[in-house]
Write a protein that holds these residues in place. Sequence first.
Motif, PDB file in Angstrom:
ATOM      1  N   PRO A   1       0.216 -41.877  -6.043  1.00  0.00           N
ATOM      2  CA  PRO A   1      -0.454 -41.173  -6.994  1.00  0.00           C
ATOM      3  C   PRO A   1      -1.002 -40.275  -7.836  1.00  0.00           C
ATOM      4  CG  PRO A   1      -1.183 -41.210  -4.577  1.00  0.00           C
ATOM      5  CD  PRO A   1       0.337 -41.729  -5.385  1.00  0.00           C
ATOM      6  N   ASP A   2       0.654 -39.019  -7.876  1.00  0.00           N
ATOM      7  CA  ASP A   2      -0.140 -37.945  -8.778  1.00  0.00           C
ATOM      8  C   ASP A   2       1.143 -37.892  -9.765  1.00  0.00           C
ATOM      9  OD1 ASP A   2       1.947 -37.247  -7.066  1.00  0.00           O
ATOM     10  OD2 ASP A   2       0.765 -35.408  -6.866  1.00  0.00           O
ATOM     11  N   ALA A   3       1.768 -39.217  -9.815  1.00  0.00           N
ATOM     12  CA  ALA A   3       2.800 -39.249 -10.835  1.00  0.00           C
ATOM     13  C   ALA A   3       3.543 -39.452 -12.417  1.00  0.00           C
ATOM     14  CB  ALA A   3       3.781 -41.078 -10.691  1.00  0.00           C
ATOM     15  N   LEU A   4       3.591 -38.628 -12.926  1.00  0.00           N
ATOM     16  CA  LEU A   4       4.114 -37.869 -14.101  1.00  0.00           C
ATOM     17  C   LEU A   4       3.770 -39.272 -15.162  1.00  0.00           C
ATOM     18  CD1 LEU A   4       6.379 -35.272 -14.101  1.00  0.00           C
ATOM     19  CD2 LEU A   4       3.486 -35.192 -13.970  1.00  0.00           C
ATOM     20  N   PHE A   5       4.813 -40.249 -15.081  1.00  0.00           N
ATOM     21  CA  PHE A   5       5.528 -41.704 -15.585  1.00  0.00           C
ATOM     22  C   PHE A   5       5.149 -42.906 -15.007  1.00  0.00           C
ATOM     23  CE2 PHE A   5       7.262 -44.366 -17.293  1.00  0.00           C
ATOM     24  CZ  PHE A   5       6.907 -44.533 -19.001  1.00  0.00           C
ATOM     25  N   VAL A   6       4.004 -43.650 -15.087  1.00  0.00           N
ATOM     26  CA  VAL A   6       4.409 -45.622 -14.464  1.00  0.00           C
ATOM     27  C   VAL A   6       4.592 -46.081 -14.990  1.00  0.00           C
ATOM     28  CG1 VAL A   6       3.209 -47.340 -12.690  1.00  0.00           C
ATOM     29  CG2 VAL A   6       3.205 -44.461 -12.249  1.00  0.00           C
ATOM     30  N   ASP A   7       5.084 -47.110 -14.917  1.00  0.00           N
ATOM     31  CA  ASP A   7       5.753 -48.560 -15.949  1.00  0.00           C
ATOM     32  C   ASP A   7       5.235 -49.891 -15.498  1.00  0.00           C
ATOM     33  OD1 ASP A   7       5.805 -50.175 -18.157  1.00  0.00           O
ATOM     34  OD2 ASP A   7       8.300 -49.165 -18.316  1.00  0.00           O
ATOM     35  N   LEU A   8       5.196 -50.578 -15.552  1.00  0.00           N
ATOM     36  CA  LEU A   8       5.009 -52.027 -14.381  1.00  0.00           C
ATOM     37  C   LEU A   8       5.269 -52.795 -15.819  1.00  0.00           C
ATOM     38  CD1 LEU A   8       4.352 -53.456 -12.157  1.00  0.00           C
ATOM     39  CD2 LEU A   8       2.777 -53.926 -12.968  1.00  0.00           C
ATOM     40  N   GLN A   9       6.519 -52.747 -15.058  1.00  0.00           N
ATOM     41  CA  GLN A   9       7.693 -54.072 -16.846  1.00  0.00           C
ATOM     42  C   GLN A   9       7.071 -55.729 -16.048  1.00  0.00           C
ATOM     43  OE1 GLN A   9      11.067 -51.978 -15.996  1.00  0.00           O
ATOM     44  NE2 GLN A   9      11.432 -50.690 -17.457  1.00  0.00           N
ATOM     45  N   VAL A  10       6.831 -56.310 -15.552  1.00  0.00           N
ATOM     46  CA  VAL A  10       5.878 -57.477 -15.231  1.00  0.00           C
ATOM     47  C   VAL A  10       4.668 -57.653 -15.914  1.00  0.00           C
ATOM     48  CG1 VAL A  10       5.963 -59.429 -13.908  1.00  0.00           C
ATOM     49  CG2 VAL A  10       7.942 -57.793 -13.375  1.00  0.00           C
ATOM     50  N   PRO A  11       4.409 -58.682 -16.896  1.00  0.00           N
ATOM     51  CA  PRO A  11       3.040 -59.067 -16.934  1.00  0.00           C
ATOM     52  C   PRO A  11       2.409 -59.414 -15.684  1.00  0.00           C
ATOM     53  CG  PRO A  11       4.749 -60.175 -18.215  1.00  0.00           C
ATOM     54  CD  PRO A  11       5.464 -59.669 -17.308  1.00  0.00           C
ATOM     55  N   ARG A  12       1.193 -58.652 -16.276  1.00  0.00           N
ATOM     56  CA  ARG A  12       0.138 -59.010 -15.108  1.00  0.00           C
ATOM     57  C   ARG A  12       0.356 -60.083 -15.122  1.00  0.00           C
ATOM     58  NH1 ARG A  12       1.177 -53.266 -16.290  1.00  0.00           N
ATOM     59  NH2 ARG A  12      -0.889 -52.346 -15.331  1.00  0.00           N
ATOM     60  N   GLY A  13      -0.385 -60.554 -13.343  1.00  0.00           N
ATOM     61  CA  GLY A  13      -0.117 -61.795 -12.817  1.00  0.00           C
ATOM     62  C   GLY A  13       0.616 -63.450 -12.890  1.00  0.00           C
ATOM     63  N   GLU A  14       1.980 -62.179 -13.100  1.00  0.00           N
ATOM     64  CA  GLU A  14       3.476 -63.245 -13.447  1.00  0.00           C
ATOM     65  C   GLU A  14       4.407 -62.441 -11.710  1.00  0.00           C
ATOM     66  OE1 GLU A  14       4.978 -63.336 -17.183  1.00  0.00           O
ATOM     67  OE2 GLU A  14       3.808 -64.114 -18.114  1.00  0.00           O
ATOM     68  N   ARG A  15       5.396 -63.770 -12.064  1.00  0.00           N
ATOM     69  CA  ARG A  15       6.740 -62.862 -10.645  1.00  0.00           C
ATOM     70  C   ARG A  15       7.364 -62.479 -11.934  1.00  0.00           C
ATOM     71  NH1 ARG A  15       3.887 -66.559  -8.399  1.00  0.00           N
ATOM     72  NH2 ARG A  15       3.007 -66.878  -6.256  1.00  0.00           N
ATOM     73  N   PRO A  16       8.702 -61.008 -11.719  1.00  0.00           N
ATOM     74  CA  PRO A  16       9.424 -60.984 -11.902  1.00  0.00           C
ATOM     75  C   PRO A  16      10.694 -61.968 -12.345  1.00  0.00           C
ATOM     76  CG  PRO A  16       9.522 -60.099  -9.593  1.00  0.00           C
ATOM     77  CD  PRO A  16       8.458 -60.946  -9.913  1.00  0.00           C
ATOM     78  N   ARG A  17      11.589 -61.288 -13.178  1.00  0.00           N
ATOM     79  CA  ARG A  17      12.501 -61.990 -13.523  1.00  0.00           C
ATOM     80  C   ARG A  17      13.244 -62.712 -12.865  1.00  0.00           C
ATOM     81  NH1 ARG A  17      17.324 -60.404 -15.661  1.00  0.00           N
ATOM     82  NH2 ARG A  17      18.505 -61.783 -17.140  1.00  0.00           N
ATOM     83  N   ARG A  18      13.743 -63.249 -12.105  1.00  0.00           N
ATOM     84  CA  ARG A  18      14.212 -63.767 -10.573  1.00  0.00           C
ATOM     85  C   ARG A  18      15.563 -63.910 -11.084  1.00  0.00           C
ATOM     86  NH1 ARG A  18      13.615 -65.880  -5.863  1.00  0.00           N
ATOM     87  NH2 ARG A  18      11.032 -66.668  -6.715  1.00  0.00           N
ATOM     88  N   THR A  19      16.563 -63.205 -10.703  1.00  0.00           N
ATOM     89  CA  THR A  19      18.566 -62.935 -10.687  1.00  0.00           C
ATOM     90  C   THR A  19      19.123 -62.915  -9.356  1.00  0.00           C
ATOM     91  OG1 THR A  19      18.281 -59.987  -9.862  1.00  0.00           O
ATOM     92  CG2 THR A  19      18.394 -60.874 -12.389  1.00  0.00           C
TER      93      THR A  19
END
Length: 372
Positions: free
Chosen positions: A339-357
């Motif tokens: 909740p009190d994070a200084l920086f947040v980055d969600l790197q997967v586009p909203r509504g999508e799944r992450p790149r699968r490795t």
Amino acid sequence: MTRALILGTLPGQVDAIDALKQRGLEVHACGHQRVGPGVTAADRFWEVDITDVSAVRDLAESIDAQLVYSVGSDIAMPTVVGVSEALGLPHFHSSELTEVLRSKTLTRERLDAASLSPVAHLRVGPADDANDWAVFPAFVKPVDSQGQRGISVVSDRAQLQAALAEARSATRSGEVIVEEVLQGPEVSIHVFVDDGEVRFFLPSDRYVWDGPMVGVAESHAIPLAPATQGAHDSLRELVAQCVAALGVTDGPLYFQTIVTSDGPRIIEIASRLDGCHMWRLIKMTTGFDFLDAVLGRLLGDPWPDIPEEPAAEPMTLRFFLDSPDVLATDEYLAATATPDALFVDLQVPRGERPRRTNDVVARFGYEIYRGF
């Protein structure tokens, strides 16, 4: 206008793309397919395989690039150096040193020759077995892959053959290394060498995900915690000895080590910046922009006049790790981020799944917060 070519388009490369654009450069990026946020972050994207040295050289010439670089990618570094050497562009490490550090077996051989960081290990060729190996538990690793692909831990000889096959499936050369499992906390170290001298040295604690995949980083913290702070001077001495033994004259190095009861031992040394956005953590904890300073050095700037190890406010960088089947949503981020994070980055586009490795875990993004 000065043009740069960045190899790769995954999130780590976006950091470099943005930093170069802030310096006023026109930034191009390439990859073997149009995937990743770097495709749109760059001024222009080219579909060129980053491991194809001839193709990347032709591309760099065609766009009149004055800089070719990549961050966080071991497989890109031989191309970076090969193209830069061929075109007379600025670069840090030689092709020979880049190849040594890219290969886990060559790195071990160079360290052994200098009597540094003794670790039991065995090189296993593409058609060889490991019947002579007798140290368990042991890691079985591809010699030239990245991202923890193909790595297994085996507890006895019966598990070796399956582990060798898995490691070979993740390596281009078919060569595998078997190493003893070292016990102790992990420490990563960011280093910059200028004219043969270590000008920047910043260790950080590396914490591993408690999941079925081996060695996946879950978080990094600066400065060192009490459990590893006592090894600071030994780590600093080991880094200096490695720099001398490897003949490093200029550029960044990224060390991964384990602090054992017999002293620190090296896991890997990379001839590049890390792939974990650690430059941002370093900047937030110390105020020093390590990424910009490294890029600036390539562009002809002197190394900044800063302390070798700047004072750091305690902070942690934590990754959002989850199943690759999970959707990235605002609700997911709200439930995951501190909740009190200084920086947040969600790197997967909203509504999508992450790149699968793999089928086990994916990185959705990261956060930085105060404290450990």
